[in-house]
Design a protein around this motif. Structure first.
Motif, PDB file in Angstrom:
ATOM      1  N   ASP A   1      59.143  29.169  28.193  1.00 43.54           N
ATOM      2  CA  ASP A   1      59.772  28.152  29.033  1.00 43.54           C
ATOM      3  C   ASP A   1      59.776  28.548  30.503  1.00 43.54           C
ATOM      4  O   ASP A   1      60.596  28.060  31.286  1.00 43.54           O
ATOM      5  CB  ASP A   1      61.198  27.874  28.555  1.00 43.54           C
ATOM      6  CG  ASP A   1      62.058  29.126  28.558  1.00 43.54           C
ATOM      7  OD1 ASP A   1      61.532  30.222  28.820  1.00 43.54           O
ATOM      8  OD2 ASP A   1      63.272  29.004  28.284  1.00 43.54           O
ATOM      9  N   HIS A   2      58.847  29.440  30.879  1.00 51.60           N
ATOM     10  CA  HIS A   2      58.693  29.854  32.266  1.00 51.60           C
ATOM     11  C   HIS A   2      57.210  29.804  32.656  1.00 51.60           C
ATOM     12  O   HIS A   2      56.331  29.768  31.794  1.00 51.60           O
ATOM     13  CB  HIS A   2      59.224  31.272  32.496  1.00 51.60           C
ATOM     14  CG  HIS A   2      60.719  31.371  32.468  1.00 51.60           C
ATOM     15  ND1 HIS A   2      61.446  31.311  31.300  1.00 51.60           N
ATOM     16  CD2 HIS A   2      61.636  31.515  33.489  1.00 51.60           C
ATOM     17  CE1 HIS A   2      62.740  31.425  31.583  1.00 51.60           C
ATOM     18  NE2 HIS A   2      62.879  31.550  32.889  1.00 51.60           N
ATOM     19  N   VAL A   3      56.960  29.793  33.954  1.00 52.48           N
ATOM     20  CA  VAL A   3      55.589  29.887  34.456  1.00 52.48           C
ATOM     21  C   VAL A   3      55.568  30.950  35.550  1.00 52.48           C
ATOM     22  O   VAL A   3      56.419  30.954  36.440  1.00 52.48           O
ATOM     23  CB  VAL A   3      55.073  28.524  34.989  1.00 52.48           C
ATOM     24  CG1 VAL A   3      55.987  27.948  36.065  1.00 52.48           C
ATOM     25  CG2 VAL A   3      53.653  28.657  35.529  1.00 52.48           C
ATOM     26  N   ALA A   4      54.615  31.880  35.438  1.00 59.03           N
ATOM     27  CA  ALA A   4      54.437  32.914  36.457  1.00 59.03           C
ATOM     28  C   ALA A   4      53.355  32.455  37.424  1.00 59.03           C
ATOM     29  O   ALA A   4      52.235  32.132  37.012  1.00 59.03           O
ATOM     30  CB  ALA A   4      54.058  34.242  35.814  1.00 59.03           C
ATOM     31  N   VAL A   5      53.685  32.419  38.702  1.00 56.83           N
ATOM     32  CA  VAL A   5      52.766  31.940  39.728  1.00 56.83           C
ATOM     33  C   VAL A   5      52.505  33.063  40.719  1.00 56.83           C
ATOM     34  O   VAL A   5      53.436  33.572  41.349  1.00 56.83           O
ATOM     35  CB  VAL A   5      53.341  30.712  40.469  1.00 56.83           C
ATOM     36  CG1 VAL A   5      52.380  30.243  41.558  1.00 56.83           C
ATOM     37  CG2 VAL A   5      53.627  29.583  39.488  1.00 56.83           C
ATOM     38  N   THR A   6      51.229  33.452  40.833  1.00 53.19           N
ATOM     39  CA  THR A   6      50.832  34.423  41.850  1.00 53.19           C
ATOM     40  C   THR A   6      50.438  33.654  43.098  1.00 53.19           C
ATOM     41  O   THR A   6      49.532  32.824  43.060  1.00 53.19           O
ATOM     42  CB  THR A   6      49.670  35.296  41.365  1.00 53.19           C
ATOM     43  OG1 THR A   6      50.077  35.993  40.182  1.00 53.19           O
ATOM     44  CG2 THR A   6      49.277  36.315  42.429  1.00 53.19           C
ATOM     45  N   ARG A   7      51.143  33.935  44.205  1.00 53.28           N
ATOM     46  CA  ARG A   7      50.975  33.189  45.447  1.00 53.28           C
ATOM     47  C   ARG A   7      50.214  34.009  46.471  1.00 53.28           C
ATOM     48  O   ARG A   7      50.383  35.223  46.563  1.00 53.28           O
ATOM     49  CB  ARG A   7      52.338  32.813  46.035  1.00 53.28           C
ATOM     50  CG  ARG A   7      53.244  32.048  45.102  1.00 53.28           C
ATOM     51  CD  ARG A   7      54.591  31.762  45.775  1.00 53.28           C
ATOM     52  NE  ARG A   7      54.404  30.953  46.971  1.00 53.28           N
ATOM     53  CZ  ARG A   7      54.766  31.351  48.185  1.00 53.28           C
ATOM     54  NH1 ARG A   7      55.305  32.548  48.385  1.00 53.28           N
ATOM     55  NH2 ARG A   7      54.581  30.548  49.222  1.00 53.28           N
ATOM     56  N   GLU A   8      49.386  33.311  47.249  1.00 54.24           N
ATOM     57  CA  GLU A   8      48.695  33.955  48.366  1.00 54.24           C
ATOM     58  C   GLU A   8      49.562  33.820  49.613  1.00 54.24           C
ATOM     59  O   GLU A   8      49.814  32.715  50.090  1.00 54.24           O
ATOM     60  CB  GLU A   8      47.324  33.324  48.583  1.00 54.24           C
ATOM     61  CG  GLU A   8      46.381  33.535  47.413  1.00 54.24           C
ATOM     62  CD  GLU A   8      44.942  33.201  47.751  1.00 54.24           C
ATOM     63  OE1 GLU A   8      44.710  32.625  48.818  1.00 54.24           O
ATOM     64  OE2 GLU A   8      44.071  33.539  46.944  1.00 54.24           O
ATOM     65  N   VAL A   9      50.050  34.958  50.112  1.00 52.27           N
ATOM     66  CA  VAL A   9      50.890  34.977  51.313  1.00 52.27           C
ATOM     67  C   VAL A   9      50.198  35.819  52.375  1.00 52.27           C
ATOM     68  O   VAL A   9      49.192  36.480  52.114  1.00 52.27           O
ATOM     69  CB  VAL A   9      52.294  35.530  51.000  1.00 52.27           C
ATOM     70  CG1 VAL A   9      53.022  34.600  50.036  1.00 52.27           C
ATOM     71  CG2 VAL A   9      52.225  36.929  50.409  1.00 52.27           C
ATOM     72  N   ASP A  10      50.756  35.818  53.589  1.00 52.00           N
ATOM     73  CA  ASP A  10      50.116  36.514  54.703  1.00 52.00           C
ATOM     74  C   ASP A  10      49.913  37.998  54.408  1.00 52.00           C
ATOM     75  O   ASP A  10      48.906  38.582  54.794  1.00 52.00           O
ATOM     76  CB  ASP A  10      50.952  36.347  55.977  1.00 52.00           C
ATOM     77  CG  ASP A  10      50.930  34.915  56.496  1.00 52.00           C
ATOM     78  OD1 ASP A  10      50.016  34.177  56.097  1.00 52.00           O
ATOM     79  OD2 ASP A  10      51.814  34.549  57.277  1.00 52.00           O
ATOM     80  N   GLY A  11      50.878  38.617  53.731  1.00 48.57           N
ATOM     81  CA  GLY A  11      50.790  40.053  53.487  1.00 48.57           C
ATOM     82  C   GLY A  11      50.047  40.437  52.226  1.00 48.57           C
ATOM     83  O   GLY A  11      49.937  41.621  51.909  1.00 48.57           O
ATOM     84  N   GLY A  12      49.549  39.466  51.469  1.00 43.57           N
ATOM     85  CA  GLY A  12      48.832  39.776  50.228  1.00 43.57           C
ATOM     86  C   GLY A  12      49.169  38.783  49.137  1.00 43.57           C
ATOM     87  O   GLY A  12      49.005  37.571  49.319  1.00 43.57           O
ATOM     88  N   LEU A  13      49.668  39.287  47.995  1.00 41.27           N
ATOM     89  CA  LEU A  13      49.988  38.439  46.850  1.00 41.27           C
ATOM     90  C   LEU A  13      51.452  38.614  46.464  1.00 41.27           C
ATOM     91  O   LEU A  13      51.990  39.726  46.514  1.00 41.27           O
ATOM     92  CB  LEU A  13      49.098  38.775  45.652  1.00 41.27           C
ATOM     93  CG  LEU A  13      47.585  38.598  45.834  1.00 41.27           C
ATOM     94  CD1 LEU A  13      46.842  39.070  44.587  1.00 41.27           C
ATOM     95  CD2 LEU A  13      47.246  37.140  46.122  1.00 41.27           C
ATOM     96  N   GLU A  14      52.076  37.529  46.077  1.00 43.93           N
ATOM     97  CA  GLU A  14      53.458  37.541  45.618  1.00 43.93           C
ATOM     98  C   GLU A  14      53.524  36.790  44.303  1.00 43.93           C
ATOM     99  O   GLU A  14      52.950  35.707  44.166  1.00 43.93           O
ATOM    100  CB  GLU A  14      54.359  36.864  46.654  1.00 43.93           C
ATOM    101  CG  GLU A  14      55.800  36.702  46.217  1.00 43.93           C
ATOM    102  CD  GLU A  14      56.603  35.855  47.182  1.00 43.93           C
ATOM    103  OE1 GLU A  14      57.531  36.389  47.811  1.00 43.93           O
ATOM    104  OE2 GLU A  14      56.279  34.660  47.306  1.00 43.93           O
TER     105      GLU A  14
END
Length: 249
Positions: A152-165
């Motif tokens: 019941d969750h989703v893990a999202v890897t985000r592209e941010v200025d400093g790398g990945l979150e």
């Protein structure tokens, strides 16, 4: 799980837009239109989640002219959407109005996940996904380069200025996609033929009680300034001297 994917009809990304002679906007006459590339990525991800057995239905939504239903949503069904909703309007709809229409559709359809492109390449606003999440009061993961469903969750890897979150969101949630999430497929001919048989409902903004009257006025549209030619210098000292003369250092 049901996944909702908004898609937009835009000028094909391979083409250079033409500005109208009076500077009032972009000339769309006799020009190839396609699905927004970021939306293609969102749709591909939704179909992959379904193919992995973690979703039962993918619903594509488009807000725009009749061609958005006959062309863009047909392409969406050929790629793998199970059905489509076309909210027909001849006028350009601003991001907030789009978000309000999508909220009404989400309230009606109750999808556990909304996946959408982070922005459209015609207006580059990058607003609708965030506005939709705020209106719904749902968690959001923007600029996704990786999406993983975990119960019941989703893990999202985000592209941010400093790398990945990486953020972990409780479903239902809203996710907006970046370019490196996946490589969209080309629909096979049998799927293109089958797409016409998949259901599509046609609505209007009034059906959802949304006023789409524009609140912004375009004063002028112009070509960007032509980039000046560069200059080759013989050595570093000359380069530094020129930069100093320009006030750059």
């Amino acid at each position: 799980m049901k996944i909702l994917v908004p898609v937009k009809r835009v000028i094909d990304y391979n083409l250079k837009p033409r500005i109208k002679a009076d500077g009032s906007g972009v000339d769309l006459a006799n020009i190839k239109m396609s699905m927004n590339p970021f939306d293609e990525i969102a749709l591909e991800e939704a179909v992959r989640i379904k193919e992995a057995g973690k979703a039962e239905e993918v619903v594509a939504v488009s807000i725009g002219p009749a061609k958005a239903g006959s062309d863009t949503l047909k392409s969406a069904r050929a790629i793998g959407a199970d059905r489509a909703i076309h909210v027909e309007t001849d006028e350009e709809v601003e991001p907030l109005a789009v978000a309000k229409i999508l909220k009404a559709i989400v309230d009606e359809e109750q999808p556990q996940l909304v996946i959408m492109g982070k922005q459209a390449i015609d207006d580059d606003n990058n607003q609708t996904g965030q506005m939709l999440a705020a209106l719904l009061g749902r968690p959001q993961g923007t600029f996704a380069s990786k999406v993983e469903i975990d119960g019941d969750h989703v893990a999202v890897t985000r592209e941010v200025d400093g790398g990945l979150e990486t953020v972990r969101l409780a479903l239902p949630a809203v996710v907006t996609t970046d370019l490196r999430l996946n490589e969209p497929r080309f629909p096979a001919l049998p799927n293109i033929i089958k797409a016409a048989k998949k259901p599509m409902s046609t609505k209007s903004p009034a059906d959802y009680g949304v006023d789409t009257a524009p609140r912004l006025k375009t004063l002028k549209v112009a070509e960007p300034p032509v980039r000046q030619a560069g200059e080759i210098v013989p050595d570093v000292d000359t380069l530094v001297a020129k930069l100093k003369a320009m006030g750059a250092v």
